[in-house]
Design an enzyme around this catalytic site. Structure first.
Site, PDB file in Angstrom:
ATOM      1  N   LYS A  13     -19.821 -15.557   0.383  1.00  0.00           N
ATOM      2  CA  LYS A  13     -21.334 -15.174   0.191  1.00  0.00           C
ATOM      3  C   LYS A  13     -21.944 -14.329  -0.523  1.00  0.00           C
ATOM      4  O   LYS A  13     -20.904 -13.624  -0.899  1.00  0.00           O
ATOM      5  CB  LYS A  13     -21.550 -14.275   1.802  1.00  0.00           C
ATOM      6  N   ARG A  31       0.791  -1.154  -0.039  1.00  0.00           N
ATOM      7  CA  ARG A  31       0.001   0.645   0.134  1.00  0.00           C
ATOM      8  C   ARG A  31       0.450   1.089   0.155  1.00  0.00           C
ATOM      9  O   ARG A  31       0.845   1.968  -0.633  1.00  0.00           O
ATOM     10  CB  ARG A  31      -1.256   0.169   1.151  1.00  0.00           C
ATOM     11  N   GLY A  45      -9.455  -7.401  -2.126  1.00  0.00           N
ATOM     12  CA  GLY A  45      -9.486  -8.418  -1.913  1.00  0.00           C
ATOM     13  C   GLY A  45      -8.952  -9.745  -1.979  1.00  0.00           C
ATOM     14  O   GLY A  45      -7.339  -9.646  -2.515  1.00  0.00           O
ATOM     15  N   GLY A  47     -13.714  -3.285  -0.064  1.00  0.00           N
ATOM     16  CA  GLY A  47     -15.293  -2.770   0.134  1.00  0.00           C
ATOM     17  C   GLY A  47     -15.148  -2.127  -0.728  1.00  0.00           C
ATOM     18  O   GLY A  47     -15.817  -1.771  -1.462  1.00  0.00           O
TER      19      GLY A  47
END
Ligand code: AMP
Length: 418
Positions: free
Chosen positions: A206, A40, A375, A398
């Protein structure tokens, strides 16, 4: 509408207040906090070097971890200042607070091309509360606002929303950094009118996390390939028995609706025809949260329609890999989010790694654009050593998902339009 970026503004001799995503994984070693993965920090170098070269006086603000609104020495950004100085090969000043008179004096004494990193903005609860007075204090440190923290742009916090609003109000420019520009280009513009066929690969845990993305992409994609645990909810919706697989029984209706919409729109919608399965055996041990630890034993390929009652689907099988790879090979644009199985366990990583290879092959041989939507899929591609061979990997988790859902991200909305 496009967003202003750093190249659209004159930064020479100006105080540039820049939000970066330095939320890097750290670990204590011999009483010191050590950075485990500096990706990052590295990602911000192009923007920083551009600003340094053009004589900006750079004030960096970032958050680290979850200090709950109070100072926590283990979450200080000081080690990041040291790492950044090494990467830039120039000194990086550090302020042991992010607001206040001492910080203001440090900012005032910055010379053209110098860099100052402020202490963790989340040491104040006002940051996450997007407190206007706190935003004003931070905003007073800069004349121009830059956001290069796409990974934090889905949060309406002071450093992402309140500060640019303050700077904007007093006539200052608010612009994106070069990393932000790339994120908006690949996750936004490139997918708006994608070269066809446009193939979307979705996996992960999910359905509920990704149903909005599925719904939006059904408007644009030519094919959607579903892997990971979320495939079992689609199977269950189709009347297939899924044994002990991770599944969301209360989401079978949304799964059915997605399949119906795919049919209506003529989108190829594929779920796995075979799986790697294993039997979860209780080890009698508990994890830190007090939950039972299961060992996945007796891994094997299941080509039957149903999964046995005592078994769990843990990866896509070889026939599915072949079908998915065949579909991917036709693509001119590929978007991938979420692993195909429990790739963290090498026994169940084959599906994810094979799909990564198919994506890379199509990128290299067909000139397809491959966009990895953040992710765990980024983690998987890096573990497979294929990171440099795809077109773009998002730095947001996210934030990428919310952006792909079509949501307006507060940190992006706050930037000026070009
Ligand atoms: P997500 O954050 O939704 O992309 O989910 C990523 C996680 O999904 C990874 O930690 C994977 O181990 C997990 N995962 C993928 N496939 C399965 C599966 N078949 N069963 C359980 N977990 C899975």
């Amino acid at each position: 509408m496009g967003k202003l970026i750093i190249n659209d503004v004159d930064v020479s001799g100006k105080r540039v207040l820049m939000r970066v995503d330095y939320n890097v994984p750290m670990e204590e070693s011999n009483g010191r906090m050590v950075i485990n993965d500096a990706t990052r920090i590295k990602e911000t170098l192009p923007t920083l070097l551009n600003l340094i070269q053009r004589g900006a006086r750079i004030v960096l603000m970032a958050h680290l971890g979850r200090p709950d609104g109070k100072p926590d020495p283990s979450l200080s950004l000081r080690p990041v200042a040291n790492a950044l100085a090494e990467m830039l090969r120039r000194p990086v000043h550090f302020a042991d607070d992010c607001i206040g008179e001492r910080v203001e004096n440090q900012v005032k004494s910055l010379k053209d091309g110098e860099v100052l990193l402020l202490e963790n903005v989340r040491f104040y609860q006002e940051e996450e509360a997007n407190d206007p007075a706190f935003s004003e204090k931070l905003a007073s440190l800069g004349e121009i606002y830059v956001n290069d923290a796409f990974g934090a742009a889905h949060r309406a916090h002071a450093s992402t929303a309140g500060v640019p609003a303050s700077i904007h109000k007093r006539g200052g420019k608010c612009v994106g950094g070069l990393l932000m520009e790339r994120e908006l280009k690949f996750l936004g513009d490139e997918l708006e009118n994608p070269a066809r066929p446009f193939v979307v690969i979705l996996g992960g845990a999910k359905v509920s996390d990704k149903i909005k993305v599925i719904d939006r992409l059904l408007e644009k994609a030519d094919a959607i390939l579903i892997g990971g645990a979320m495939a079992y909810t689609f199977k269950l919706a189709d009347g297939i028995r899924v044994g002990k697989s991770l599944v969301e029984p209360d989401k079978t209706d949304v799964a059915t609706a997605a399949v119906g919409k795919a049919k209506e729109k003529g989108v190829t919608f594929l779920i796995p025809s075979d799986n790697v399965i294993a039997d979860p055996i209780d080890t009698g041990r508990k994890n830190k949260k007090g939950r039972a630890i299961f060992d996945l034993q007796n891994a094997r390929i299941n080509t039957e329609r149903d999964i046995p009652v005592d078994s769990e689907g843990v990866d896509i099988g070889p026939a599915t890999i072949a079908t998915f790879a065949n579909e991917i090979a036709k693509a001119k644009t590929i978007l991938w989010n979420g692993p195909m199985g429990i790739f963290e366990d090498s026994r169940f990583a084959q599906g994810t790694f094979s799909i990564a290879q198919a994506v890379v092959d199509t990128t290299q041989k067909n000139g397809a654009k491959s966009i990895i939507g953040g992710g765990d899929s980024v983690k998987a591609i890096n573990v497979a050593g294929l990171g440099a061979k795809v077109t773009f990997m998002s730095t947001g988790g996210g934030a990428s998902l919310e952006f792909l859902e079509g949501k307006d991200l507060p940190g992006v909305v706050a930037l000026g339009n070009s």
